[in-house]
Motif scaffolding. Sequence first.
Motif, PDB file in Angstrom:
ATOM      1  N   ASP A 151       0.976  -1.063   0.097  1.00 47.56           N
ATOM      2  CA  ASP A 151       0.151   0.027   0.050  1.00 47.56           C
ATOM      3  C   ASP A 151       1.033   1.325   0.016  1.00 47.56           C
ATOM      4  OD1 ASP A 151      -1.144  -2.343   1.135  1.00 47.56           O
ATOM      5  OD2 ASP A 151      -2.677  -1.167   2.176  1.00 47.56           O
ATOM      6  N   ALA A 152       1.758   1.376   0.801  1.00 47.49           N
ATOM      7  CA  ALA A 152       2.824   2.284   0.979  1.00 47.49           C
ATOM      8  C   ALA A 152       3.591   2.581  -0.146  1.00 47.49           C
ATOM      9  CB  ALA A 152       3.536   2.068   1.988  1.00 47.49           C
ATOM     10  N   SER A 153       4.212   1.490  -0.846  1.00 46.53           N
ATOM     11  CA  SER A 153       4.814   1.509  -2.152  1.00 46.53           C
ATOM     12  C   SER A 153       3.988   2.160  -3.213  1.00 46.53           C
ATOM     13  CB  SER A 153       5.255   0.003  -2.758  1.00 46.53           C
ATOM     14  OG  SER A 153       6.112  -0.270  -1.862  1.00 46.53           O
ATOM     15  N   LEU A 154       2.712   1.940  -3.301  1.00 46.58           N
ATOM     16  CA  LEU A 154       1.872   2.463  -4.545  1.00 46.58           C
ATOM     17  C   LEU A 154       1.634   4.064  -4.225  1.00 46.58           C
ATOM     18  CD1 LEU A 154      -0.963   0.162  -5.127  1.00 46.58           C
ATOM     19  CD2 LEU A 154       1.434  -0.062  -5.968  1.00 46.58           C
ATOM     20  N   ILE A 155       1.623   4.384  -2.870  1.00 47.66           N
ATOM     21  CA  ILE A 155       1.498   5.961  -2.508  1.00 47.66           C
ATOM     22  C   ILE A 155       2.842   6.676  -2.754  1.00 47.66           C
ATOM     23  CG2 ILE A 155       1.285   7.537  -0.578  1.00 47.66           C
ATOM     24  CD1 ILE A 155      -0.608   5.687   0.686  1.00 47.66           C
ATOM     25  N   LEU A 156       3.879   5.937  -2.493  1.00 47.21           N
ATOM     26  CA  LEU A 156       5.160   6.480  -3.037  1.00 47.21           C
ATOM     27  C   LEU A 156       5.670   6.596  -4.486  1.00 47.21           C
ATOM     28  CD1 LEU A 156       7.481   4.652  -0.388  1.00 47.21           C
ATOM     29  CD2 LEU A 156       6.949   7.062  -0.286  1.00 47.21           C
ATOM     30  N   MET A 157       4.856   5.514  -5.182  1.00 40.45           N
ATOM     31  CA  MET A 157       5.000   5.690  -6.786  1.00 40.45           C
ATOM     32  C   MET A 157       4.137   6.807  -7.316  1.00 40.45           C
ATOM     33  SD  MET A 157       3.394   3.126  -9.671  1.00 40.45           S
ATOM     34  CE  MET A 157       3.815   1.531  -8.647  1.00 40.45           C
ATOM     35  N   LEU A 158       3.013   7.200  -6.520  1.00 41.76           N
ATOM     36  CA  LEU A 158       2.344   8.598  -6.918  1.00 41.76           C
ATOM     37  C   LEU A 158       3.040   9.682  -6.609  1.00 41.76           C
ATOM     38  CD1 LEU A 158      -1.329   7.524  -6.072  1.00 41.76           C
ATOM     39  CD2 LEU A 158      -0.424   8.264  -8.454  1.00 41.76           C
ATOM     40  N   VAL A 159       3.648   9.668  -5.552  1.00 40.66           N
ATOM     41  CA  VAL A 159       4.565  10.836  -5.188  1.00 40.66           C
ATOM     42  C   VAL A 159       5.526  10.953  -6.161  1.00 40.66           C
ATOM     43  CG1 VAL A 159       6.200  11.606  -3.355  1.00 40.66           C
ATOM     44  CG2 VAL A 159       4.120  10.638  -2.598  1.00 40.66           C
ATOM     45  N   GLU A 160       6.236   9.843  -6.548  1.00 37.17           N
ATOM     46  CA  GLU A 160       7.319  10.227  -7.730  1.00 37.17           C
ATOM     47  C   GLU A 160       6.974  10.618  -8.870  1.00 37.17           C
ATOM     48  OE1 GLU A 160      10.807   9.690  -9.568  1.00 37.17           O
ATOM     49  OE2 GLU A 160      10.634   9.882  -7.296  1.00 37.17           O
ATOM     50  N   ILE A 161       5.723  10.159  -9.317  1.00 42.15           N
ATOM     51  CA  ILE A 161       5.061  10.673 -10.583  1.00 42.15           C
ATOM     52  C   ILE A 161       4.832  12.176 -10.183  1.00 42.15           C
ATOM     53  CG2 ILE A 161       2.820  10.567 -11.845  1.00 42.15           C
ATOM     54  CD1 ILE A 161       2.782   7.614 -11.243  1.00 42.15           C
ATOM     55  N   PHE A 162       4.039  12.618  -9.462  1.00 48.68           N
ATOM     56  CA  PHE A 162       3.707  14.073  -9.260  1.00 48.68           C
ATOM     57  C   PHE A 162       5.043  14.819  -9.098  1.00 48.68           C
ATOM     58  CE2 PHE A 162      -0.393  12.325  -7.542  1.00 48.68           C
ATOM     59  CZ  PHE A 162      -1.049  12.320  -8.850  1.00 48.68           C
ATOM     60  N   THR A 163       6.182  14.249  -8.437  1.00 52.13           N
ATOM     61  CA  THR A 163       7.472  15.080  -8.302  1.00 52.13           C
ATOM     62  C   THR A 163       8.076  15.044  -9.501  1.00 52.13           C
ATOM     63  OG1 THR A 163       7.649  14.080  -6.030  1.00 52.13           O
ATOM     64  CG2 THR A 163       9.599  15.003  -7.149  1.00 52.13           C
ATOM     65  N   ARG A 164       8.087  14.197 -10.438  1.00 52.65           N
ATOM     66  CA  ARG A 164       8.521  14.320 -11.872  1.00 52.65           C
ATOM     67  C   ARG A 164       7.677  15.208 -12.771  1.00 52.65           C
ATOM     68  NH1 ARG A 164      10.937   8.627 -14.290  1.00 52.65           N
ATOM     69  NH2 ARG A 164      11.722   7.929 -12.265  1.00 52.65           N
ATOM     70  N   LEU A 165       6.474  15.470 -12.637  1.00 54.96           N
ATOM     71  CA  LEU A 165       5.550  16.317 -13.375  1.00 54.96           C
ATOM     72  C   LEU A 165       5.615  17.827 -12.779  1.00 54.96           C
ATOM     73  CD1 LEU A 165       2.656  14.062 -14.193  1.00 54.96           C
ATOM     74  CD2 LEU A 165       4.413  14.554 -15.751  1.00 54.96           C
ATOM     75  N   ASP A 166       6.210  17.920 -11.514  1.00 54.61           N
ATOM     76  CA  ASP A 166       6.351  19.172 -10.635  1.00 54.61           C
ATOM     77  C   ASP A 166       4.774  19.752 -10.572  1.00 54.61           C
ATOM     78  OD1 ASP A 166       7.183  21.237  -9.465  1.00 54.61           O
ATOM     79  OD2 ASP A 166       7.201  22.487 -11.394  1.00 54.61           O
ATOM     80  N   ILE A 167       4.023  18.656  -9.955  1.00 56.09           N
ATOM     81  CA  ILE A 167       2.549  19.119  -9.310  1.00 56.09           C
ATOM     82  C   ILE A 167       2.475  18.918  -7.998  1.00 56.09           C
ATOM     83  CG2 ILE A 167       0.184  17.950  -9.227  1.00 56.09           C
ATOM     84  CD1 ILE A 167       0.766  17.219 -12.586  1.00 56.09           C
ATOM     85  N   ALA A 168       2.046  19.996  -7.259  1.00 51.80           N
ATOM     86  CA  ALA A 168       2.052  20.041  -5.692  1.00 51.80           C
ATOM     87  C   ALA A 168       0.691  19.224  -5.552  1.00 51.80           C
ATOM     88  CB  ALA A 168       1.957  21.424  -5.361  1.00 51.80           C
ATOM     89  N   PHE A 169       0.652  18.809  -4.378  1.00 52.78           N
ATOM     90  CA  PHE A 169      -0.620  17.754  -4.045  1.00 52.78           C
ATOM     91  C   PHE A 169      -0.733  17.792  -2.287  1.00 52.78           C
ATOM     92  CE2 PHE A 169       3.306  14.836  -4.173  1.00 52.78           C
ATOM     93  CZ  PHE A 169       2.990  14.431  -2.905  1.00 52.78           C
ATOM     94  N   THR A 170      -1.807  17.404  -1.995  1.00 52.86           N
ATOM     95  CA  THR A 170      -2.168  17.193  -0.624  1.00 52.86           C
ATOM     96  C   THR A 170      -2.507  15.670  -0.380  1.00 52.86           C
ATOM     97  OG1 THR A 170      -2.800  19.398  -0.161  1.00 52.86           O
ATOM     98  CG2 THR A 170      -3.759  17.797   1.365  1.00 52.86           C
ATOM     99  N   LEU A 171      -1.919  14.867   0.210  1.00 49.98           N
ATOM    100  CA  LEU A 171      -2.248  13.407   0.359  1.00 49.98           C
ATOM    101  C   LEU A 171      -3.107  13.160   1.632  1.00 49.98           C
ATOM    102  CD1 LEU A 171      -1.819  10.446  -0.029  1.00 49.98           C
ATOM    103  CD2 LEU A 171       0.346  10.573   1.162  1.00 49.98           C
ATOM    104  N   CYS A 172      -4.302  12.632   1.328  1.00 44.70           N
ATOM    105  CA  CYS A 172      -5.069  12.219   2.575  1.00 44.70           C
ATOM    106  C   CYS A 172      -5.217  10.542   2.584  1.00 44.70           C
ATOM    107  CB  CYS A 172      -6.383  12.841   2.462  1.00 44.70           C
ATOM    108  SG  CYS A 172      -6.607  14.550   2.230  1.00 44.70           S
ATOM    109  N   ILE A 173      -5.247  10.105   3.891  1.00 40.87           N
ATOM    110  CA  ILE A 173      -5.254   8.805   3.859  1.00 40.87           C
ATOM    111  C   ILE A 173      -6.011   8.183   4.989  1.00 40.87           C
ATOM    112  CG2 ILE A 173      -2.978   8.544   3.274  1.00 40.87           C
ATOM    113  CD1 ILE A 173      -2.339   8.006   6.238  1.00 40.87           C
TER     114      ILE A 173
END
Length: 408
Positions: free
Chosen positions: A139-161
């Motif tokens: 579960d954590a790895s998939l969240i970290l995958m999304l963090v990497e995708i948005f970091t590469r695209l330079d898109i700021a986000f708020t993560l809710c869990i």
Amino acid sequence: MISALKGMKDLLGSRAFYYEKIIKTCEEVAKNYHFSFIHTPHLELVKLFKRSVGESSDIVGKEMYEFTDKGGNEVALRPEGTAGAVRAYVEAKLDRTKSVQKWFYHGSMFRYERPQKGRLREFHQFGVESFGEPSVYEDASLILMLVEIFTRLDIAFTLCINSLGCAVCLGRYREEFLSFLEQKEGLCEDCLRRKKLNPIRILDCKNESCQNLLKNAPAISERLCPCCGEDFEILQKILRENRVEFVVDTKLVRGLDYYSKTAFEFLSDAIGAKAAIAGGGRYDRLIEDLGGKGGFGVGFAVGIERLMAILEQKEQEVARDGIYLCALDEEYIGELLQIATRLRKRRKIYLSYEAKKLAKHLESADKMGFELFLCMGENEAKNGHLFCKNLRLKKDEILEISKLEERL
């Protein structure tokens, strides 16, 4: 001329460029996490989505493109990707060996809803599904995958869990939540329907009056069994160790019925009010619900159109340049020409010779990609001022004409 259907758009020009950029980035990151490509059909039996997405969801209740084909089959254009991936996993008998499979996909999804910015009737998603991995580390790895995708695209986000717990947790919570709802009056029509089918989905209602009724609702993440509680603590620990900021949202249940345990959303306010740009979670019960031998599943989906809108806006903001100079009345254009002549020694100036309403001028300046907007109306002319709007920063101010070159 025959036009495209409402809510369905061609991908061409800059839209095609951003679509390709997003998909390429997502694929590169997914492959680094050892995921491989899968394609499932656009058309599936209606019962697949009724069993998985759930009849309490707006997707099945209101938004699905469904019809009877020439063979008498009740079919639907896929509204999301997880159900088809689970069906493929079970149909290939991979559930019988508890085979670990990690897949990614992208393509068109369909929902009949009101078209708006970042939301269409034919839209596109990038998604991943991981089968056979029971560990919360996945579960954590998939969240970290999304963090990497948005970091590469330079898109700021708020993560809710949040954690929805297992069947035992959810069953106990459902009874407590129903008791809480019995004391409340004024739920919207949709929530009254959800109360009969799946009351937990009421937490997901966007109706303001319903949210007010739910202010003191019991939180499922605070009523987890020891096993689910430990997993949720581990998930938070992993995110902290990887320096990923997050918010625990006790009302986060996602818009689909199949989630259990981990649920998460990535939000962005770059294109208006905070909107979900990606979301997902664990759905261990879904494999069995769709006729499999049971197992474990977790995944996410990314809204491509919303990312495209963010990237397009960022590109416009970066590219903004020059000054749009205008008047609300023709009598001021002569004075503005003198101002433009002085400013043109150092800056790129566009002077509009047409007098029109402020909103019309602003619309023109925005479309033409200017950074600054300067306008003279009656009040400004009397006081020796110009109204100034920074179109990149969205800030307004009043400038003195005598100090204009110094301020700019």
